[in-house]
Design an enzyme around this catalytic site. Structure first.
Site, mmCIF file in Angstrom:
data_model
loop_
_atom_site.group_PDB
_atom_site.id
_atom_site.type_symbol
_atom_site.label_atom_id
_atom_site.label_comp_id
_atom_site.label_asym_id
_atom_site.label_seq_id
_atom_site.Cartn_x
_atom_site.Cartn_y
_atom_site.Cartn_z
ATOM 1 N N HIS A 7 0.831 -1.211 0.000
ATOM 2 C CA HIS A 7 0.000 0.000 0.000
ATOM 3 C C HIS A 7 0.858 1.249 0.000
ATOM 4 O O HIS A 7 2.050 1.199 0.311
ATOM 5 C CB HIS A 7 -0.977 0.030 1.181
ATOM 6 C CG HIS A 7 -0.334 0.028 2.536
ATOM 7 N ND1 HIS A 7 -0.017 -1.130 3.220
ATOM 8 C CD2 HIS A 7 0.070 1.042 3.348
ATOM 9 C CE1 HIS A 7 0.520 -0.822 4.396
ATOM 10 N NE2 HIS A 7 0.599 0.498 4.487
ATOM 11 N N HIS A 79 3.931 7.134 3.737
ATOM 12 C CA HIS A 79 4.876 6.022 3.565
ATOM 13 C C HIS A 79 4.416 5.080 2.463
ATOM 14 O O HIS A 79 3.268 5.123 2.022
ATOM 15 C CB HIS A 79 5.091 5.252 4.877
ATOM 16 C CG HIS A 79 3.893 4.536 5.424
ATOM 17 N ND1 HIS A 79 3.035 5.092 6.345
ATOM 18 C CD2 HIS A 79 3.397 3.290 5.189
ATOM 19 C CE1 HIS A 79 2.086 4.224 6.657
ATOM 20 N NE2 HIS A 79 2.272 3.122 5.962
ATOM 21 N N GLU A 130 7.732 1.122 5.001
ATOM 22 C CA GLU A 130 7.224 0.070 5.880
ATOM 23 C C GLU A 130 7.458 -1.254 5.155
ATOM 24 O O GLU A 130 7.248 -1.345 3.941
ATOM 25 C CB GLU A 130 5.714 0.289 6.103
ATOM 26 C CG GLU A 130 5.039 -0.761 6.971
ATOM 27 C CD GLU A 130 3.541 -0.485 7.158
ATOM 28 O OE1 GLU A 130 2.943 0.257 6.346
ATOM 29 O OE2 GLU A 130 2.973 -1.020 8.124
#
Ligand code: CO
Length: 134
Positions: A7, A79, A130
């Site tokens: 994502h 992010h 991440e």
């Protein structure tokens, strides 16, 4: 080492307005808001054919996206999340390469119930990264 883009997370000051933009203006499938008090955010998932966008709004005091929104009052990309098969192996390899792992370096359960770690933006082209074990 990294696999699919899981994502892209976008911090927003107004989750209802952002959801409407994605649902109505962009014509995307948008979930209901999900409060995650332990992460200090409320999240909405935008389902795209090949990945997800997560819209994050601060929840409660000391939200981890509070400072970001002070600097970016209109919101902004917060992010990107890449998938890895083995988060411990990935972490060890990243540390060996000199990358900084944020926090205490131990994987935590993220918004999807899977183990995640965050990597310092200065080591990754100015972007908070991440990694998530899938
Ligand atoms: Co994320």
């Amino acid at each position: 080492m990294i696999g699919r883009l899981n994502h892209v997370a976008i911090a927003v000051p107004d989750l209802a307005a952002a959801s409407s933009t994605y649902r109505n203006t962009l014509g995307a499938k948008v979930s209901d808001p999900l409060p995650l008090p332990e992460h200090g955010v409320t999240v909405v998932f935008v389902e795209l054919p090949n990945t997800k966008i997560e819209l994050l709004e601060p929840l409660g005091e000391g939200s981890p996206i509070g400072k970001f929104l002070e600097k970016n009052p209109d919101g902004g990309m917060h992010h990107v999340c890449y998938e890895v098969d083995d988060i411990i192996a990935a972490r060890d390899k990243l540390k060996q390469e000199g990358a900084r792992v944020l926090g205490d370096g131990e994987p935590k359960t993220g918004a999807h119930g899977k183990l995640v770690l965050f990597l310092h933006p200065k080591d990754f082209c100015g972007t908070l990264v991440e990694i998530e074990q899938v």
